[in-house]
Design a protein around this motif. Structure first.
Motif, PDB file in Angstrom:
ATOM      1  N   TYR A   1      11.649  32.066 -37.992  1.00  0.00           N
ATOM      2  CA  TYR A   1      12.307  30.991 -37.265  1.00  0.00           C
ATOM      3  C   TYR A   1      13.502  30.469 -38.056  1.00  0.00           C
ATOM      4  O   TYR A   1      13.484  30.423 -39.287  1.00  0.00           O
ATOM      5  CB  TYR A   1      11.335  29.835 -37.013  1.00  0.00           C
ATOM      6  CG  TYR A   1      10.183  30.205 -36.116  1.00  0.00           C
ATOM      7  CD1 TYR A   1      10.343  30.245 -34.731  1.00  0.00           C
ATOM      8  CD2 TYR A   1       8.938  30.537 -36.649  1.00  0.00           C
ATOM      9  CE1 TYR A   1       9.289  30.587 -33.902  1.00  0.00           C
ATOM     10  CE2 TYR A   1       7.877  30.887 -35.820  1.00  0.00           C
ATOM     11  CZ  TYR A   1       8.054  30.913 -34.452  1.00  0.00           C
ATOM     12  OH  TYR A   1       7.013  31.271 -33.633  1.00  0.00           O
TER      13      TYR A   1
ATOM     14  N   TRP B   1      16.407  25.584 -32.469  1.00  0.00           N
ATOM     15  CA  TRP B   1      15.418  26.499 -33.052  1.00  0.00           C
ATOM     16  C   TRP B   1      15.612  27.886 -32.434  1.00  0.00           C
ATOM     17  O   TRP B   1      15.780  28.016 -31.219  1.00  0.00           O
ATOM     18  CB  TRP B   1      13.991  26.017 -32.768  1.00  0.00           C
ATOM     19  CG  TRP B   1      13.526  24.947 -33.697  1.00  0.00           C
ATOM     20  CD1 TRP B   1      13.515  23.607 -33.468  1.00  0.00           C
ATOM     21  CD2 TRP B   1      13.014  25.131 -35.018  1.00  0.00           C
ATOM     22  NE1 TRP B   1      13.025  22.933 -34.562  1.00  0.00           N
ATOM     23  CE2 TRP B   1      12.712  23.847 -35.534  1.00  0.00           C
ATOM     24  CE3 TRP B   1      12.784  26.252 -35.822  1.00  0.00           C
ATOM     25  CZ2 TRP B   1      12.191  23.655 -36.807  1.00  0.00           C
ATOM     26  CZ3 TRP B   1      12.258  26.060 -37.091  1.00  0.00           C
ATOM     27  CH2 TRP B   1      11.961  24.775 -37.568  1.00  0.00           C
TER      28      TRP B   1
ATOM     29  N   GLU C   1      10.151  30.313 -42.039  1.00  0.00           N
ATOM     30  CA  GLU C   1      11.443  29.744 -41.675  1.00  0.00           C
ATOM     31  C   GLU C   1      12.463  30.182 -42.723  1.00  0.00           C
ATOM     32  O   GLU C   1      12.173  30.164 -43.923  1.00  0.00           O
ATOM     33  CB  GLU C   1      11.361  28.216 -41.625  1.00  0.00           C
ATOM     34  CG  GLU C   1      12.657  27.558 -41.190  1.00  0.00           C
ATOM     35  CD  GLU C   1      12.573  26.042 -41.155  1.00  0.00           C
ATOM     36  OE1 GLU C   1      13.638  25.401 -41.108  1.00  0.00           O
ATOM     37  OE2 GLU C   1      11.445  25.495 -41.188  1.00  0.00           O
TER      38      GLU C   1
ATOM     39  N   TYR D   1       6.506  27.871 -42.349  1.00  0.00           N
ATOM     40  CA  TYR D   1       6.900  27.268 -41.086  1.00  0.00           C
ATOM     41  C   TYR D   1       6.000  26.074 -40.755  1.00  0.00           C
ATOM     42  O   TYR D   1       6.483  24.994 -40.438  1.00  0.00           O
ATOM     43  CB  TYR D   1       6.846  28.308 -39.967  1.00  0.00           C
ATOM     44  CG  TYR D   1       7.002  27.733 -38.583  1.00  0.00           C
ATOM     45  CD1 TYR D   1       8.195  27.168 -38.176  1.00  0.00           C
ATOM     46  CD2 TYR D   1       5.937  27.747 -37.678  1.00  0.00           C
ATOM     47  CE1 TYR D   1       8.344  26.616 -36.910  1.00  0.00           C
ATOM     48  CE2 TYR D   1       6.070  27.208 -36.413  1.00  0.00           C
ATOM     49  CZ  TYR D   1       7.271  26.641 -36.030  1.00  0.00           C
ATOM     50  OH  TYR D   1       7.404  26.095 -34.793  1.00  0.00           O
TER      51      TYR D   1
ATOM     52  N   ILE E   1      19.297  19.790 -33.005  1.00  0.00           N
ATOM     53  CA  ILE E   1      18.982  21.018 -33.732  1.00  0.00           C
ATOM     54  C   ILE E   1      18.597  22.106 -32.734  1.00  0.00           C
ATOM     55  O   ILE E   1      18.039  21.828 -31.672  1.00  0.00           O
ATOM     56  CB  ILE E   1      17.852  20.834 -34.769  1.00  0.00           C
ATOM     57  CG1 ILE E   1      16.571  20.310 -34.120  1.00  0.00           C
ATOM     58  CG2 ILE E   1      18.300  19.951 -35.911  1.00  0.00           C
ATOM     59  CD1 ILE E   1      15.374  20.323 -35.059  1.00  0.00           C
TER      60      ILE E   1
ATOM     61  N   CYS F   1      16.314  27.104 -38.010  1.00  0.00           N
ATOM     62  CA  CYS F   1      16.610  25.776 -37.496  1.00  0.00           C
ATOM     63  C   CYS F   1      18.057  25.459 -37.848  1.00  0.00           C
ATOM     64  O   CYS F   1      18.407  25.399 -39.032  1.00  0.00           O
ATOM     65  CB  CYS F   1      15.655  24.755 -38.107  1.00  0.00           C
ATOM     66  SG  CYS F   1      15.921  23.065 -37.509  1.00  0.00           S
TER      67      CYS F   1
END
Length: 200
Positions: A117, A157, A82, A71, A155, A119
């Motif tokens: 996470y 998150w 991520e 990340y 975007i 995205c």
């Protein structure tokens, strides 16, 4: 037969076939140029020692994949990752995405990852709905974060907590250092998971 297994560098060709249309025809990824076979193979090779990269097989053919990556690079972020997932058209709407992603999450949790996470190019209703069904929480929309296909794109998150946060966490275990038996047990668990949430 559906099977979830660890990816190997030789999967690069099949996975690139899945990924290339997302690069060329959509804003799902912000890449402009389809990577070469050698570049994609290198991505798998450099990811696997530290993070899981999974292949979804149907009748012996790779029809999807999911992986995680770093990340942020600074030390205090080492417990964060991520995630990404891509499916071929033939694998969509069949309940295969959720087990694949849950398997990835279980492997990351075993490593010690505590924050996952995602995205997402926004809006993307199918992907956003899919992540929310798996427990991800929306964090923030970054407006006009990238330019693709003639427009500035937002975007989104999102975030999923994994496991319990220890008061003093041990260092993150690289994926390549997990016990093979532990990895095999997690893969087996999701290998036979019944059809779950569907990406539509």
């Amino acid at each position: 037969m559906n099977r979830i297994r660890l990816a190997v560098p030789d999967d690069a060709g099949g996975m690139l076939d899945i990924y290339a249309p997302f690069v060329r025809d959509t804003v799902v990824t912000f890449e402009y140029e389809v990577p070469s076979l050698e570049q994609f193979r290198e991505r798998i090779e450099t990811t696997l020692p530290r993070y899981p990269w999974l292949a979804l097989e149907q009748e012996g053919q790779v029809t999807g994949y999911a992986y995680a990556g770093r990340y942020q690079s600074r030390a205090a972020y080492q417990w964060d990752a991520e995630s990404s997932i891509y499916l071929a058209p033939a694998a969509r709407g069949k309940g295969l995405a959720a087990p694949l992603y849950r398997c990835l999450m279980a492997l990351l949790e075993a490593q010690g990852v505590r924050n996952l996470y995602g995205c997402i190019a926004h809006p993307n209703p199918a992907s956003e709905r899919f992540h929310r069904k798996l427990g991800f929480r929306d964090l923030a929309v970054y407006p006009q974060a990238g330019y693709k296909q003639g427009e500035w794109r937002d975007i989104l998150w999102n975030w999923l907590p994994l496991g319990e946060k220890e008061e003093i966490p041990p260092p993150l275990r690289p994926f390549g250092k997990l016990e093979p038996e532990q990895v095999a047990a997690i893969l087996e668990r999701y290998h036979y998971e019944p059809v779950g949430e569907r990406m539509r």
